[in-house]
Design a protein around this motif. Sequence first.
Motif, PDB file in Angstrom:
ATOM      1  N   LEU A 161      -7.873   7.426   7.563  1.00  0.00           N
ATOM      2  CA  LEU A 161      -7.120   7.307   6.310  1.00  0.00           C
ATOM      3  C   LEU A 161      -5.608   7.341   6.557  1.00  0.00           C
ATOM      4  N   LEU A 162      -5.167   8.172   7.494  1.00  0.00           N
ATOM      5  CA  LEU A 162      -3.750   8.217   7.836  1.00  0.00           C
ATOM      6  C   LEU A 162      -3.303   6.896   8.456  1.00  0.00           C
ATOM      7  N   SER A 163      -4.132   6.324   9.301  1.00  0.00           N
ATOM      8  CA  SER A 163      -3.811   5.032   9.917  1.00  0.00           C
ATOM      9  C   SER A 163      -3.671   3.937   8.863  1.00  0.00           C
ATOM     10  N   ILE A 164      -4.590   3.908   7.912  1.00  0.00           N
ATOM     11  CA  ILE A 164      -4.536   2.911   6.844  1.00  0.00           C
ATOM     12  C   ILE A 164      -3.278   3.109   5.999  1.00  0.00           C
ATOM     13  N   MET A 165      -2.973   4.345   5.668  1.00  0.00           N
ATOM     14  CA  MET A 165      -1.805   4.607   4.824  1.00  0.00           C
ATOM     15  C   MET A 165      -0.494   4.266   5.536  1.00  0.00           C
TER      16      MET A 165
ATOM     17  N   TYR B 281     -13.278  -1.725   8.985  1.00  0.00           N
ATOM     18  CA  TYR B 281     -12.965  -1.105   7.692  1.00  0.00           C
ATOM     19  C   TYR B 281     -11.466  -0.869   7.531  1.00  0.00           C
ATOM     20  N   LYS B 282     -10.777  -0.547   8.623  1.00  0.00           N
ATOM     21  CA  LYS B 282      -9.318  -0.393   8.549  1.00  0.00           C
ATOM     22  C   LYS B 282      -8.654  -1.715   8.170  1.00  0.00           C
ATOM     23  N   ILE B 283      -9.067  -2.795   8.846  1.00  0.00           N
ATOM     24  CA  ILE B 283      -8.498  -4.109   8.548  1.00  0.00           C
ATOM     25  C   ILE B 283      -8.763  -4.470   7.096  1.00  0.00           C
ATOM     26  N   LEU B 284      -9.985  -4.242   6.645  1.00  0.00           N
ATOM     27  CA  LEU B 284     -10.361  -4.563   5.273  1.00  0.00           C
ATOM     28  C   LEU B 284      -9.566  -3.727   4.270  1.00  0.00           C
ATOM     29  N   GLY B 285      -9.419  -2.440   4.551  1.00  0.00           N
ATOM     30  CA  GLY B 285      -8.677  -1.566   3.644  1.00  0.00           C
ATOM     31  C   GLY B 285      -7.209  -1.950   3.532  1.00  0.00           C
ATOM     32  N   VAL B 286      -6.567  -2.176   4.670  1.00  0.00           N
ATOM     33  CA  VAL B 286      -5.155  -2.567   4.652  1.00  0.00           C
ATOM     34  C   VAL B 286      -4.998  -3.917   3.974  1.00  0.00           C
TER      35      VAL B 286
ATOM     36  N   THR C   8     -16.941   9.194  10.715  1.00  0.00           N
ATOM     37  CA  THR C   8     -16.951   8.587   9.389  1.00  0.00           C
ATOM     38  C   THR C   8     -15.657   7.808   9.155  1.00  0.00           C
ATOM     39  N   VAL C   9     -15.715   6.888   8.237  1.00  0.00           N
ATOM     40  CA  VAL C   9     -14.533   6.107   7.890  1.00  0.00           C
ATOM     41  C   VAL C   9     -13.552   6.945   7.069  1.00  0.00           C
ATOM     42  N   LEU C  10     -14.046   7.964   6.416  1.00  0.00           N
ATOM     43  CA  LEU C  10     -13.205   8.767   5.531  1.00  0.00           C
ATOM     44  C   LEU C  10     -12.639  10.007   6.212  1.00  0.00           C
ATOM     45  N   CYS C  11     -12.409   9.934   7.515  1.00  0.00           N
ATOM     46  CA  CYS C  11     -11.798  11.070   8.205  1.00  0.00           C
ATOM     47  C   CYS C  11     -10.276  10.963   8.130  1.00  0.00           C
ATOM     48  N   LYS C  12      -9.596  12.037   8.481  1.00  0.00           N
ATOM     49  CA  LYS C  12      -8.134  12.082   8.358  1.00  0.00           C
ATOM     50  C   LYS C  12      -7.435  11.013   9.192  1.00  0.00           C
ATOM     51  N   GLN C  13      -7.905  10.810  10.427  1.00  0.00           N
ATOM     52  CA  GLN C  13      -7.226   9.862  11.316  1.00  0.00           C
ATOM     53  C   GLN C  13      -7.285   8.442  10.763  1.00  0.00           C
TER      54      GLN C  13
ATOM     55  N   LEU D 164      -5.295  -3.546   0.139  1.00  0.00           N
ATOM     56  CA  LEU D 164      -4.109  -2.920  -0.431  1.00  0.00           C
ATOM     57  C   LEU D 164      -2.913  -3.870  -0.432  1.00  0.00           C
ATOM     58  N   VAL D 165      -2.730  -4.595   0.666  1.00  0.00           N
ATOM     59  CA  VAL D 165      -1.599  -5.525   0.761  1.00  0.00           C
ATOM     60  C   VAL D 165      -1.768  -6.672  -0.226  1.00  0.00           C
ATOM     61  N   ASN D 166      -2.978  -7.232  -0.324  1.00  0.00           N
ATOM     62  CA  ASN D 166      -3.206  -8.328  -1.274  1.00  0.00           C
ATOM     63  C   ASN D 166      -2.998  -7.874  -2.714  1.00  0.00           C
ATOM     64  N   ALA D 167      -3.446  -6.660  -3.042  1.00  0.00           N
ATOM     65  CA  ALA D 167      -3.231  -6.148  -4.397  1.00  0.00           C
ATOM     66  C   ALA D 167      -1.737  -6.006  -4.683  1.00  0.00           C
ATOM     67  N   LEU D 168      -0.994  -5.502  -3.718  1.00  0.00           N
ATOM     68  CA  LEU D 168       0.456  -5.356  -3.891  1.00  0.00           C
ATOM     69  C   LEU D 168       1.127  -6.712  -4.058  1.00  0.00           C
ATOM     70  N   VAL D 169       0.772  -7.668  -3.195  1.00  0.00           N
ATOM     71  CA  VAL D 169       1.402  -8.992  -3.243  1.00  0.00           C
ATOM     72  C   VAL D 169       1.085  -9.693  -4.557  1.00  0.00           C
ATOM     73  N   LEU D 170      -0.179  -9.684  -4.957  1.00  0.00           N
ATOM     74  CA  LEU D 170      -0.545 -10.374  -6.198  1.00  0.00           C
ATOM     75  C   LEU D 170       0.101  -9.720  -7.414  1.00  0.00           C
ATOM     76  N   THR D 171       0.224  -8.395  -7.402  1.00  0.00           N
ATOM     77  CA  THR D 171       0.890  -7.703  -8.503  1.00  0.00           C
ATOM     78  C   THR D 171       2.372  -8.050  -8.531  1.00  0.00           C
TER      79      THR D 171
END
Length: 146
Positions: free
Chosen positions: A93-97, A26-31, A86-91, A34-41
């Motif tokens: 989400l902080l890692s993804i950000m 899920y971390k790989i997918l999330g990052v 859970t995937v939505l824990c602080k650690q 986000l990166v693809n959205a930024l690049v395409l934009t």
Amino acid sequence: RAMSIKCCKDVLQQGRCTLVTMIQIYKILGVNCLVNALVLTKLHTHGVKQGDRQLTVVGMVVAAMFLFVTKGKPLSTLSPQRPPSTVLCKQVLLSIMVQFVIHFVAIMAATNLSLSYVDPYDPSIIPDGAFNPNTLNTCTFLLTVM
């Protein structure tokens, strides 16, 4: 059947390994999203496209990352620290950000540097025009794959 509780330890080890593997996926997918959205934009704002081959390679790299992550084996001993539940824990989400911020800075720097090498009169910049690689989409492609 055995009369020991060794099987409980094995179940816990496999469960923790599966949980950590899914969180990493899920971390790989999330990052990646986000990166693809930024690049395409960023590319769209300058009228530049990514090629089919570039997007195919990005997809294959992400699939390879998933494959390598799923090859993980459980540790021989149980760690005293429990993995996130859970995937939505602080650690997580902080890692993804943090990973996204690093990619964001690198992509912004690369696009700002490569914009001076893009020909504004290139016919491939037309929205429905043919794809021609240029420095902008090549830089963003390389940063997306990293």
